[in-house]
Design an enzyme around this catalytic site. Structure first.
Site, PDB file in Angstrom:
ATOM      1  N   LYS A 174       0.838  -1.208   0.000  1.00  0.00           N
ATOM      2  CA  LYS A 174       0.000   0.000   0.000  1.00  0.00           C
ATOM      3  C   LYS A 174       0.866   1.249   0.000  1.00  0.00           C
ATOM      4  CE  LYS A 174      -1.968   2.474   3.313  1.00  0.00           C
ATOM      5  NZ  LYS A 174      -1.971   3.799   2.710  1.00  0.00           N
ATOM      6  N   GLU A 249      10.664   1.426   9.938  1.00  0.00           N
ATOM      7  CA  GLU A 249      11.547   2.573   9.672  1.00  0.00           C
ATOM      8  C   GLU A 249      10.749   3.815  10.006  1.00  0.00           C
ATOM      9  OE1 GLU A 249      14.600   2.330   8.943  1.00  0.00           O
ATOM     10  OE2 GLU A 249      14.668   0.193   8.522  1.00  0.00           O
ATOM     11  N   CYS A 283      13.292  11.789   5.928  1.00  0.00           N
ATOM     12  CA  CYS A 283      13.533  11.333   7.301  1.00  0.00           C
ATOM     13  C   CYS A 283      14.991  11.557   7.706  1.00  0.00           C
ATOM     14  CB  CYS A 283      13.155   9.863   7.424  1.00  0.00           C
ATOM     15  SG  CYS A 283      13.948   8.857   6.162  1.00  0.00           S
ATOM     16  N   GLU A 383       9.778  15.827  15.907  1.00  0.00           N
ATOM     17  CA  GLU A 383       9.951  15.825  14.450  1.00  0.00           C
ATOM     18  C   GLU A 383       8.951  16.781  13.800  1.00  0.00           C
ATOM     19  OE1 GLU A 383       8.673  12.388  12.105  1.00  0.00           O
ATOM     20  OE2 GLU A 383      10.576  12.469  11.028  1.00  0.00           O
TER      21      GLU A 383
END
Ligand code: NDP
Length: 481
Positions: A174, A249, A283, A383
């Site tokens: 997906k 991850e 990232c 973040e």
């Protein structure tokens, strides 16, 4: 209008319920297409196709499997222009970035694993003196699930799918609902390359609907996920009690540590990229910049000048920054900029939306540099995942290592110094999965990739990925000498 369809058992089809989601162009803020909103019924159908295909895919010779993956890599290259246009439109990233980074890397992912699968060997251990020999076979797992995010859509989608297929698994995958188009185009290329029906099934929809159904499916035995830490925790909560193999991850808040003995010009050029490439939505971006005091003021002046010269504009034009992914994400980033001011941060440049005359509803932000006083403030700990970096001076190694390691994340770190001993000391002590010295985003696909702490579990890349996507089985044979 771009109408994305699911790709199940070699067929393009809408969601079984007929439900769709609108796809929005971040550059204009307008709807420009649709995608299926799939649910567990679609996932069940994809699983059935994948398990049917598994028997013969696992038996294909390594040469046959490798040839198909090479063919997919070639087709991605041949269709680079169309894929890059689609990626740029879907995600808001500059077209040039899609052409030079995202799509070439998607092709390299297939090319790399097409070759790696022919080099992946099983092991044998002779138990000397016991008249026994052990063979450790590595069999494909079966049907595996791959879920990827919106920031590097085809790049990260293929980074999972290529090793999964190379190892002999069949896949239910997906892409993010925000960036489904290049995965849809990839399905057509896989068909053209001769990938048998059912080996790769691509199902679209939101995370809580289609994504959750993949993770919760009792017979999908491994999940490879890239995305946010909060989503990773949810996925682990569902998958761990089912004893699935998990590769996660997740997010990052990476330090970029600059010593006064570095190659200054090279550092400055690279720091512009590591701060703002893809609008800061990688990232691995270095979002916390720490600069040694003797060059702090100089760096601040030079960096702020260069950042203020970066061009923000429509991704199809020659720009440094395009649009961020969505209206919600833009608001989240602006929220962090407001928080920085409340926390006593000093906005050195940027801090605002960029309103483009031709696209007033597009999601554009100025690249922003914030000088912070305390490395523990929230903008320095959480973040943001946008074109925002923080800046702080430091006086010595101990201090900056402590500041660098103070976050819950641990994905990557960059260090700028000409001192070899120091680079070793930092390499040993920085809490992160990847440490770059005098470079950034410099990847050899054979090396392990992944984070520590809240940045993830497991490693991707090279044989690590092939190990993840296989199950070792040890066979011990005792013989009569
Ligand atoms: P999300 O976690 O929101 O989504 C990632 C994927 O998971 C999407 O396909 C999403 O679907 C899906 N998803 C969401 N909820 C669920 C659920 N409950 N079950 C199963 N699947 C679900 O991340 P973003 O897409 O916002 O990506 C940004 C994040 O990814 C950042 O935190 C970034 O650091 C991280 N990232 C990490 C990388 C790494 O290698 N460590 C590399 C790149 C990004 P949908 O979008 O359709 O809702």
């Amino acid at each position: 209008m771009t109408r994305v369809l699911n790709y199940i058992n070699g067929q393009f089809q809408p969601a079984l319920s007929g439900a769709t989601i609108e796809n929005i162009d971040p550059a204009t803020g307008r709807v420009y297409g649709s995608l299926p909103q799939s649910n567990e019924r679609d996932i069940e159908q994809a699983y059935d196709a994948a398990i049917q295909a598994f028997g013969s895919w696992r038996e294909t010779t390594l040469e046959q499997r490798s040839a198909i993956l090479y063919r997919i890599a070639d087709l991605i290259e041949e269709n680079l222009e169309e894929l890059a246009q689609a990626e740029s439109r879907d995600s808001g990233k500059p077209l040039l970035l899609a052409k030079t980074v995202d799509i070439p890397r998607a092709s390299s992912n297939f090319r790399f694993f097409a070759h790696a699968l022919t080099q992946f060997s099983s092991e044998a251990h002779e138990s000397v003196g016991k008249n026994s020999i052990n063979f450790t076979l590595r069999h494909p797992i079966g049907v595996v699930g791959c879920i990827s995010p919106w920031n590097l859509p085809l790049y990260l989608f293929t980074w999972k799918i290529a090793p999964a297929l190379a190892a002999g698994n069949t896949v239910v995958a997906k892409p993010s609902e925000l960036t489904p188009v290049t995965a849809f185009l990839l399905a057509g290329l896989c068909q053209k390359a001769g990938l048998p029906a059912g080996v790769l099934n691509i199902v679209n929809g939101t995370g809580p609907s289609a994504g959750q159904a993949i993770v919760a499916h009792p017979k999908i035995k491994a999940i490879s996920f890239t995305g946010g830490t909060a989503t990773g925790a949810k996925i682990a909560g569902v998958a761990a009690p089912m004893f699935k193999k998990l590769s996660l991850e997740l997010g990052g808040k990476n330090p970029n540590i600059i010593f006064s003995d570095c190659d200054y010009d090279r550092m400055l050029e690279t720091t512009l990229k590591s701060s703002f490439a893809n609008q800061g939505q990688i990232c691995l971006c270095g979002s916390r910049i720490f600069v040694e005091r003797p060059i702090y003021e100089k760096f601040k002046i030079d960096f702020v000048r260069r950042v203020s010269e970066l061009r923000v504009g429509p991704p199809s034009e020659e720009v440094d920054l395009g649009a961020v992914i969505s209206k919600d994400h833009k608001q989240k980033i602006l929220g962090y900029i407001a928080l920085a001011q409340k926390e006593g941060g000093n906005i050195l440049t940027g801090g605002q939306e960029t309103k483009l005359e031709q696209h007033p509803e597009g999601y554009y932000l100025q690249p922003t540099v914030i000088e912070v006083k305390d490395h523990l403030c929230r903008v320095n700990q959480e973040e943001i995942f946008g074109p925002v970096v923080t800046l702080m001076p430091f006086d010595n190694e101990e201090e900056v290592i402590e500041m660098a390691n103070s976050v819950t994340y641990g994905l990557s770190a960059s260090l700028w110094t000409s001192n070899l001993d120091r680079s070793m000391r930092f390499g040993q002590r920085l809490e992160s999965g990847i440490v770059w010295v005098n470079t950034w985003l410099n990847r050899d696909l054979r090396t392990p990739f992944g984070g520590v702490k809240s940045s993830g579990v497991g490693r991707e890349g090279g044989f690590e990925a092939l190990r993840f996507f296989t199950e070792p089985k040890n066979i011990c044979i005792s013989y009569t000498p």
